[in-house]
Design an enzyme around this catalytic site. Structure first.
Site, PDB file in Angstrom:
ATOM      1  CG  HIS A  42     -27.074 106.871  59.949  1.00 37.79           C
ATOM      2  ND1 HIS A  42     -28.352 106.551  59.534  1.00 37.79           N
ATOM      3  CD2 HIS A  42     -27.188 107.336  61.212  1.00 37.79           C
ATOM      4  CE1 HIS A  42     -29.194 106.805  60.527  1.00 37.79           C
ATOM      5  NE2 HIS A  42     -28.528 107.287  61.552  1.00 37.79           N
ATOM      6  CD  GLU A  76     -27.016 104.249  63.409  1.00 37.43           C
ATOM      7  OE1 GLU A  76     -26.771 104.176  64.615  1.00 37.43           O
ATOM      8  OE2 GLU A  76     -28.172 104.357  62.973  1.00 37.43           O
TER       9      GLU A  76
END
Lengths: 463, 463
Positions: A278, A324
């Site tokens: 991420h 995320e």
């Protein structure tokens, strides 16, 4: 790695015994078929510091990258340009609407027994305080049970959860739902001891949540040191009063992107191996290990394979998920945008535990697939990265593994991960060029073999 | 402990062989004569957490204690009251004029290549900047030699000394005289990488100095992380510009005190064993290991002996020196105020290396005295604190050992000392109650036996 994972970890030796029912024909022969190629991949990955340098350039150039920030979007623009320059295919940003939580100015000041500015970080998603802040006595508790015992003392107080770090899963609950539990008993704000396994006065932020049935109160983390000090004062019977000021606010959702780049497969381009990390981070430090390192490791793995002229049968797809940390919107958006091709996803692999010395992989999928994964991991023995154990594969691949896509999570030496995680100390200097290169090698080998081998890993039924 | 000290460290076994010319009659018999008593001292010291609790109470109550601050003077008032309550004798504060350096507001902000607030602490004794600060390009060097090589590029620049930590003595020179060397080549300010062996974005302050022949320029420490980041940017050829603002100012000297308390000797009250630490600290963290812990360990050692009814032949004198950190005025004032009785000082012992697990003592004195010291130290074998090696005994006892007074410095496990030293992270939670108690025991045993044994340690000639 969890305790349970460690107990069930499979070495290659154990695999050899366990391999009574191979579900991929000749799984045992995978290592011998691929070793020459994967040794070449490993040697190339370890030959320079390209990956480390790229993480450093990215994080020095853009700093941290919270969802909704311009630094994240500028970083994404730069990554897309660099991936294009690398000659990767189908480079693009796929739109995702993400939460935009902005910290603003904030402080926690001990008012009694003596004035002192505390080391604090508001928790992600928290509301702010009224202007001038909230000034209240502090009630120190060490657990939710302890709070229940002291429930009649909590009204109008700031509750401090001074829970010692045991493991992340157990301790993070005070960050996640401390504000809910404190509000239920009438507290006006929640403080937590930072979720950290070591500290040098660096507070650690992270996501918290509210419950629609309970009053929202502001929540912040103190450094481990300051939480311990307030706790000692409280235990002595000293009156502890704190002023908490936070401008934190959640604004309307902002535009962001999942970044995607491919090396299109030579024989089965429609079948896809996803690998990524991420690209968003918290708004402190550089987000170097969480998770610029994992993002770049996946990206560099594919760039390296391209550079070596190694084009597997299936498509390798780098995905750098956005958001995320405080929403998982990128992971969900990827699943939704690619629903039509989900049955063609043969693997989803993530690195989100830091890019320290790799130990192996956790595997989230059919137990019938495990022997083949362990056989491929044996090719990483030169790196000491050949351990495979059942376990979660990563937050961003979670929406895919829930649908039955086999998932792999890179596992690394996590000794110091929770020293730095979500704090100002998550910076480049904590990473080692050789260890980052080893992570690239581990991801490249796994991705290449699974994208190239004749059969695919058996899938598990959707959850 | 220095490498040289480690090489010459004497174990009791080595001592037994080396003992060819005992200079104290029956030095070998000291352990057997005192073991029953010292075992009792050790057991009593380890029986509770009194010392740890007192360090915690002191540091929580008053915080850090820079020379010239009210927190230092309030702490001294409290200590004098507590020592009196303990029943110690001749409790008093002896006047010392100390420097008064006040940090004020300060910041270092990276202006280019992108705006970012850096993690900084001005160095103690530095001048401030003009209002609005100093904005200049940064020249990164790794050593004084490197600065010499780049001398023609330094004019008008902020010089950053990014010298990696090797050992304190070698690395601290950039803090001590970085501003002098940078000014000599025309720099407008000096920055250093914090003198630290590990970092979580906690900058470390400490004393710096000027040279009357060179222009005074402001000097500050950056966190290890930020120094490394600027260095990476500099190496890439990015223009690095920093704005440094410091209100730091040295005010007229202020009144302070050395705190003294005694357990008067039963037979030779005029002969004195001094034991202590320095009670001032830098203006960050709690000054818990540097050096509230050492101060309290010495104090508690004597309180414990009194509590046990163990009054040695000679006088035990606790001295808590003021102003070790930025002047050593307390140490010099003690020497001057007690010049008349200097020949009656039979030992000067200090703890100023943290109160972690004790390993033994460094000894600054006549080599003829070393076997007796090693023999006494053998009584600390139950604590693993029986190592004795020639070496410095501590900054505050330096003026006494220079005059020939035998000196002992408590040596402890220093693994983490330079993680926390002079930073916000020097706090109570880094200390362990049992280790603090072990330090008390080690000081109590050494002080008791040397104050009680028939003869005194042979003195060395003054330096």
């Amino acid at each position: 790695m969890t305790k349970r994972a460690a107990l069930t970890r499979l070495s290659l030796a154990a695999f050899a015994i366990a391999l009574h029912a191979p579900t991929i024909s000749r799984a045992q022969t995978l290592p011998e078929r691929y070793r020459a190629t994967t040794d070449r991949i490993i040697a190339a990955a370890l030959s320079d510091s390209a990956a480390y340098n790229r993480v450093a350039l990215l994080t020095d150039k853009f700093g941290h990258r919270l969802s909704g920030s311009t630094s994240l979007e500028h970083a994404l623009d730069w990554i897309i340009a660099e991936m294009t320059r690398d000659g990767l295919q189908n480079v693009r940003g796929e739109p995702v609407m993400v939460p935009r939580w902005v910290r603003g100015e904030e402080s926690a000041t001990m008012v009694r027994p003596r004035p002192m500015k505390l080391h604090m970080l508001g928790l992600g998603g928290s509301i702010g305080t009224p202007e001038g802040g909230i000034t209240a006595s502090v009630l120190v508790v060490t657990s939710f049970d302890d709070l229940a015992d002291k429930a009649d003392q909590a009204r109008g107080k700031i509750v401090l959860f001074d829970a010692p770090f045991t493991n992340y899963g157990a301790t993070v609950q005070y960050r996640s739902r401390g504000a809910i539990e404190a509000a239920k008993v009438g507290a006006v704000a929640a403080l937590i001891r930072s979720v950290a396994s070591n500290s040098m006065q660096n507070p650690h932020t992270g996501a918290m949540r509210y419950d629609s049935t309970v009053t929202q109160i502001p929540a912040a983390a103190l450094s481990v040191e300051d939480a311990a000090m307030l706790h000692r004062m409280y235990d002595r019977g000293d009156p502890v009063v704190v002023n908490l000021r936070m401008e934190a606010k959640t604004w309307p959702d902002a535009r962001s992107r999942n970044v995607i780049a491919e090396l299109v497969g030579s024989e089965k381009p429609e079948e896809i191996v996803v690998l990524g990390g991420h690209i968003d981070s918290w708004d402190v430090g550089q987000g170097a290990m969480d998770d610029a390192g994992g993002s770049v490791a996946a990206w560099e793995a594919v760039r390296l394979l391209k550079q070596l002229g190694l084009r597997p049968r299936r498509t390798l797809r780098v995905v750098l998920w956005t958001n995320e940390e405080n929403g998982l919107r990128g992971a969900n958006a990827y699943r939704d945008a690619h629903a039509a091709e989900m049955s063609n996803h043969v693997l989803a692999m993530e690195s989100d535990g830091g890019v320290f010395a790799p130990k192996g992989f956790s595997f989230d999928g059919s137990s019938e697939a495990l022997p083949a994964v362990a056989a491929i991991a044996s090719l990483l023995q030169p790196l000491g990265a050949n351990e495979v154990a059942p376990g979660g594969a990563g937050a961003d691949v979670g929406p895919l593994t829930a649908l039955g896509v086999p998932g792999l999570g890179l596992q690394v030496d996590g000794t110091r991960y929770f020293w730095y995680h979500h704090s100002e100390a998550d910076t480049m200097d904590k990473l080692d060029p050789r260890e980052v290169a080893q992570c690239v090698a581990a991801m490249a080998v796994m991705a290449y073999v699974i994208a190239d081998m004749p059969e695919t890993l058996p899938r598990r039924a959707p959850r």
